[in-house]
Design an enzyme around this catalytic site. Structure first.
Site, PDB file in Angstrom:
ATOM      1  N   ASP A   1       0.803  -1.173   0.049  1.00 20.81           N
ATOM      2  CA  ASP A   1      -0.056  -0.044  -0.022  1.00 20.81           C
ATOM      3  C   ASP A   1       0.810   1.318  -0.165  1.00 20.81           C
ATOM      4  OD1 ASP A   1      -2.434  -1.401  -0.076  1.00 20.81           O
ATOM      5  OD2 ASP A   1      -2.705  -1.236   2.061  1.00 20.81           O
TER       6      ASP A   1
ATOM      7  N   LYS B   1      -6.027  -2.445  -6.933  1.00 15.49           N
ATOM      8  CA  LYS B   1      -6.232  -1.595  -5.943  1.00 15.49           C
ATOM      9  C   LYS B   1      -7.342  -0.693  -6.411  1.00 15.49           C
ATOM     10  CE  LYS B   1      -3.442  -3.123  -2.913  1.00 15.49           C
ATOM     11  NZ  LYS B   1      -3.751  -3.885  -1.437  1.00 15.49           N
TER      12      LYS B   1
END
Length: 432
Positions: free
Chosen positions: A317, A344
């Protein structure tokens, strides 16, 4: 979404801050506290939009969740007394809510429909549906790949599953479904992915064995669950933006307290150390979810790096803002093995390259990552978060390298994980 936010912040950045509670752990704490009959308290949770979607769904199932002075008090009738929802369970922009609840609701056998926003509707669900169907879950999606997901009662069985990708969400969906199986489930990972589900199962008294790349569950493990209090550490994914901001802004000296440094999540610390960044950890605590205070100081002449293999899931992330950091290195850096970025909130390989290139940086997208050349902020083009919270915050950090304000469209996407991000960044500017 707010159409445009003008970011006008200059360094140096100085001061001491905390970041919001960890998003991954907050989701899981709400889920486990809701399953356990009784009262659990979750301290310092993240109350961004994603976690609120998880709270909303469990309230519909009959769980009482009260917000009270930086804590959630969860009073549950227990999973056996959940309501059957008579409306679509809306997951918003939250992939974690969608994928983990696909497993949990399949295990519970509750007839339900999971659906999210437009972004979630474009994110693939087949990687979750395949193992759940092997467990005999009665779950269907559009083209077997997209929301809405329609779940009907079924009897879950245990499986022996080799993970196809290093994905904590897929692993966790299987683990939540396995709670209700009469047979054990064995999961074999490709690389170690974040292990919050495993550590938090134990915290709520659910037996689970994890060693190396193998995870073994106990038949009908849900029967062991007990309510528990849980203190959510600061989110290292949120801290990452301040870590990079301090490293690239001359004269900066920033300390972030109470950050979760779970070794399956702390890849950014490893990367910064390999690049020669001035970063120090202190006030360290040990346990299932260790924490530390992190001090970061401006570091010129950062070394280039190749990020690949097992380091990638430990920093998945954070890779967009790490890519920004790599533009300030003295040589070319490479990110490999990061195909997961494509699924994502946006395809973060493309959006990271496209938005930073608009500002004059030099990044080349590849099939599984990025090639990042030493480069500088050259133009004040208007950029866009594309409704991706991490892209929005990464672009705000990039603005520190500009002498002029930067305009970012759809900046309020940051509220998904960090509602107070910009005021906190300005606080460090004012203290500097």
């Amino acid at each position: 979404m707010v159409n445009e936010q003008i970011i006008d912040i200059s360094g140096p950045l100085k001061g001491e801050i905390e970041v919001p509670g960890d998003k991954s752990m907050t989701h899981r704490a709400i889920m486990l506290a809701s399953l356990a009959e009784g009262v659990s308290t979750i301290y310092k949770p993240l109350l961004g939009e994603d976690c609120r979607r998880t709270m909303d769904i469990f309230r519909l199932l009959g769980v009482e969740i009260k917000e009270d002075d930086e804590k959630l008090v969860v009073t549950s009738p227990g999973y056996q007394s959940f309501n059957t929802p008579h409306q679509v369970l809306y997951t918003g922009n939250s992939g974690t809510t969608t994928r983990l609840l696909a497993g949990l609701l399949s295990g519970l056998g509750i007839e339900s429909v999971l659906s999210g926003d437009v972004s979630i509707g474009k994110r693939p669900m087949d990687r979750v549906l395949r193992p759940l169907k092997l467990m005999d879950a009665n779950i269907e999606g559009i083209e077997d790949n997209y929301t809405p997901l329609i779940i009907k009662p079924s009897v879950i069985k245990g499986i022996n599953y080799q993970m196809e990708v290093a994905s904590a969400q897929v692993k966790s969906a299987i683990l939540f479904a396995s709670l209700f199986s009469k047979e054990p489930t064995i999961i074999k990972e490709l690389d170690v992915s974040r292990n919050h589900t495993e550590t938090m199962f134990k915290h709520f008294n659910i037996p689970i064995e994890a060693e190396g790349l193998s995870i073994n569950t106990t038949p009908e493990a849900i029967r062991y669950i007990k309510p528990a209090d849980f203190h959510v550490p600061g989110d290292i994914s949120s801290a990452a933006f301040f870590i990079v901001a301090a490293l690239i802004t001359p004269g900066s000296d920033v300390t972030i307290h109470n950050v979760g440094i779970n070794p399956t999540r702390s890849g950014i610390i490893d990367i910064v150390e390999k690049m020669g960044g001035n970063i120090q950890l202190f006030n360290q605590t040990t346990g299932a979810e260790p924490t530390a205070s992190i001090r970061i100081q401006y570091t010129p002449m950062l070394q280039p790096i190749t990020i690949e293999g097992e380091l990638v899931p430990k920093a998945i992330d954070e890779l967009p803002v790490i890519a920004l950091l790599c533009t300030q290195a003295v040589g070319t850096s490479t990110i490999k093995d990061a195909e997961e970025l494509k699924v994502k909130e946006t395809n973060r390989i493309d959006t990271t390259a496209d938005m930073l290139n608009l500002l004059g940086f030099e990044l080349q997208p590849t099939n599984d990552g990025l090639i990042i050349h030493p480069s500088e902020f050259k133009t004040n083009a208007t950029v866009d978060s594309l409704t991706d919270h991490r892209i929005g915050m990464m672009l705000a950090v990039a603005s520190l390298l500009s002498s002029e304000p930067v305009k970012i469209k759809q900046f309020d996407a940051v509220n998904v994980s960090f509602p107070g991000f910009l005021p906190k960044l300005k606080l460090l500017e004012n203290e500097g």
